[in-house]
Enzyme design. Sequence first.
Site, PDB file in Angstrom:
ATOM      1  N   LYS A  11       0.832  -1.204   0.000  1.00 14.95           N
ATOM      2  CA  LYS A  11       0.000   0.000   0.000  1.00 14.95           C
ATOM      3  C   LYS A  11       0.876   1.267   0.000  1.00 14.95           C
ATOM      4  O   LYS A  11       2.087   1.195   0.234  1.00 14.95           O
ATOM      5  CB  LYS A  11      -0.930  -0.039   1.224  1.00 14.95           C
ATOM      6  N   TYR A  51     -12.224  -2.159  -3.664  1.00 17.80           N
ATOM      7  CA  TYR A  51     -12.737  -2.275  -2.299  1.00 17.80           C
ATOM      8  C   TYR A  51     -14.269  -2.192  -2.248  1.00 17.80           C
ATOM      9  O   TYR A  51     -14.826  -1.878  -1.200  1.00 17.80           O
ATOM     10  CB  TYR A  51     -12.112  -1.201  -1.408  1.00 17.80           C
ATOM     11  N   PHE A  59     -15.405   3.523   6.999  1.00 18.19           N
ATOM     12  CA  PHE A  59     -14.038   3.912   6.634  1.00 18.19           C
ATOM     13  C   PHE A  59     -13.793   3.902   5.128  1.00 18.19           C
ATOM     14  O   PHE A  59     -12.675   4.176   4.679  1.00 18.19           O
ATOM     15  CB  PHE A  59     -13.017   3.008   7.345  1.00 18.19           C
ATOM     16  N   ARG A  87      -1.607 -14.393   4.146  1.00 16.31           N
ATOM     17  CA  ARG A  87      -2.350 -13.777   5.255  1.00 16.31           C
ATOM     18  C   ARG A  87      -1.587 -13.924   6.574  1.00 16.31           C
ATOM     19  O   ARG A  87      -1.590 -13.012   7.402  1.00 16.31           O
ATOM     20  CB  ARG A  87      -3.749 -14.408   5.377  1.00 16.31           C
ATOM     21  N   THR A  93      -5.291  -7.251  10.635  1.00 17.93           N
ATOM     22  CA  THR A  93      -5.601  -5.958  10.015  1.00 17.93           C
ATOM     23  C   THR A  93      -5.092  -4.796  10.876  1.00 17.93           C
ATOM     24  O   THR A  93      -4.494  -3.850  10.355  1.00 17.93           O
ATOM     25  CB  THR A  93      -7.136  -5.817   9.836  1.00 17.93           C
ATOM     26  N   ARG A 104       2.648  -6.482   9.159  1.00 20.36           N
ATOM     27  CA  ARG A 104       1.906  -5.356   9.727  1.00 20.36           C
ATOM     28  C   ARG A 104       2.451  -4.970  11.102  1.00 20.36           C
ATOM     29  O   ARG A 104       2.516  -3.778  11.439  1.00 20.36           O
ATOM     30  CB  ARG A 104       0.415  -5.681   9.753  1.00 20.36           C
ATOM     31  N   ASN A 114      -1.942   0.045   6.772  1.00 19.53           N
ATOM     32  CA  ASN A 114      -1.378  -1.202   7.298  1.00 19.53           C
ATOM     33  C   ASN A 114      -0.504  -1.946   6.286  1.00 19.53           C
ATOM     34  O   ASN A 114      -0.387  -3.166   6.329  1.00 19.53           O
ATOM     35  CB  ASN A 114      -2.492  -2.079   7.886  1.00 19.53           C
ATOM     36  N   HIS A 117      -1.974  -5.498   1.452  1.00 20.42           N
ATOM     37  CA  HIS A 117      -3.252  -6.171   1.217  1.00 20.42           C
ATOM     38  C   HIS A 117      -2.960  -7.593   0.777  1.00 20.42           C
ATOM     39  O   HIS A 117      -1.981  -7.824   0.061  1.00 20.42           O
ATOM     40  CB  HIS A 117      -4.051  -5.466   0.095  1.00 20.42           C
ATOM     41  N   GLU A 128      -9.342 -10.789  -7.644  1.00 16.55           N
ATOM     42  CA  GLU A 128      -8.405  -9.676  -7.484  1.00 16.55           C
ATOM     43  C   GLU A 128      -7.246  -9.779  -8.478  1.00 16.55           C
ATOM     44  O   GLU A 128      -6.791  -8.762  -8.996  1.00 16.55           O
ATOM     45  CB  GLU A 128      -7.894  -9.638  -6.039  1.00 16.55           C
TER      46      GLU A 128
HETATM   47  P1  IDP Z   1      -7.750  -6.977   5.589  1.00 12.21           P
HETATM   48  O1  IDP Z   1      -6.955  -6.013   4.748  1.00 12.21           O
HETATM   49  O2  IDP Z   1      -6.944  -7.484   6.763  1.00 12.21           O
HETATM   50  O3  IDP Z   1      -8.375  -8.102   4.789  1.00 12.21           O
HETATM   51  P2  IDP Z   1     -10.411  -5.784   5.728  1.00 12.21           P
HETATM   52  O4  IDP Z   1     -11.346  -5.942   6.874  1.00 12.21           O
HETATM   53  O5  IDP Z   1     -10.719  -6.525   4.469  1.00 12.21           O
HETATM   54  O6  IDP Z   1      -8.940  -6.138   6.270  1.00 12.21           O
HETATM   55  O7  IDP Z   1     -10.313  -4.223   5.411  1.00 12.21           O
HETATM   56  C1  IDP Z   1      -9.722  -3.754   4.229  1.00 12.21           C
HETATM   57  C2  IDP Z   1      -8.838  -2.569   4.562  1.00 12.21           C
HETATM   58  O8  IDP Z   1      -9.644  -1.494   5.029  1.00 12.21           O
HETATM   59  C3  IDP Z   1      -7.826  -2.816   5.704  1.00 12.21           C
HETATM   60  O9  IDP Z   1      -6.651  -3.478   5.307  1.00 12.21           O
HETATM   61  C4  IDP Z   1      -7.556  -1.396   6.160  1.00 12.21           C
HETATM   62  O10 IDP Z   1      -6.661  -0.709   5.269  1.00 12.21           O
HETATM   63  C5  IDP Z   1      -8.944  -0.761   6.032  1.00 12.21           C
HETATM   64  N1  IDP Z   1      -9.696  -0.882   7.301  1.00 12.21           N
HETATM   65  C6  IDP Z   1     -10.273  -1.999   7.824  1.00 12.21           C
HETATM   66  N2  IDP Z   1     -10.880  -1.745   8.987  1.00 12.21           N
HETATM   67  C7  IDP Z   1     -10.696  -0.415   9.217  1.00 12.21           C
HETATM   68  C8  IDP Z   1     -11.094   0.473  10.285  1.00 12.21           C
HETATM   69  O11 IDP Z   1     -11.753   0.088  11.245  1.00 12.21           O
HETATM   70  N3  IDP Z   1     -10.702   1.790  10.148  1.00 12.21           N
HETATM   71  C9  IDP Z   1      -9.976   2.247   9.092  1.00 12.21           C
HETATM   72  N4  IDP Z   1      -9.595   1.452   8.084  1.00 12.21           N
HETATM   73  C10 IDP Z   1      -9.941   0.141   8.138  1.00 12.21           C
HETATM   74 MG    MG Z   2      -9.830  -8.021   3.309  1.00 15.00          MG
END
Ligand code: IDP
Ligand code: MG
Length: 147
Positions: A11, A51, A59, A87, A93, A104, A114, A117, A128
Amino acid sequence: MAIERTFSIIKPDGVEKGVIGRVIARFESVGLKPVAIKLKRLSQAEAEGFYAVHKARPFFADLVKFMTSGPVVLMVLEGEGAIAKNREVMGATDPKKAAPGTLRADFATDIEKNTVHGSDAPETAKGEISYFFPEIDVHAYEWVGKR
Ligand code: IDP
Ligand code: MG
């Protein structure tokens, strides 16, 4: 376990921090080989489409703004059980909850910025990969894992 392909993004925060090499080295050290790599700045439409599953989340707008704030590295990774392995190496996350030694835990700024992805399941990996690499096969070939 089968040789799989999965989709990964370094990212904008990871590119900005200058850890592209270290992230890729970590993948290679666990047997995840990049089979396609592109560096590009995502358009608003590309980030929103990617997304789309999170469209209703509070968010979403911030996430799209962040993902278009600078260049990203788009990659297809290949290896034994690549989807779950990626993963694992990424960590949770929220970097505060990510296990020590994960990408992370080591590099992320916060739950949004973070660093990486990774696809979360075979179906999302296929979708994807074809979203950003329409020219790449979503399936690994046996011979590739043996090279
Ligand atoms: P992941 O990337 O671990 O699969 P997801 O729940 O799919 O997590 O969320 C996608 C992306 O959205 C996260 O990697 C992060 O960049 C962002 N994100 C997820 N939850 C939050 C939050 O609570 N606040 C702000 N950004 C978030
Ligand atoms: Mg995800």
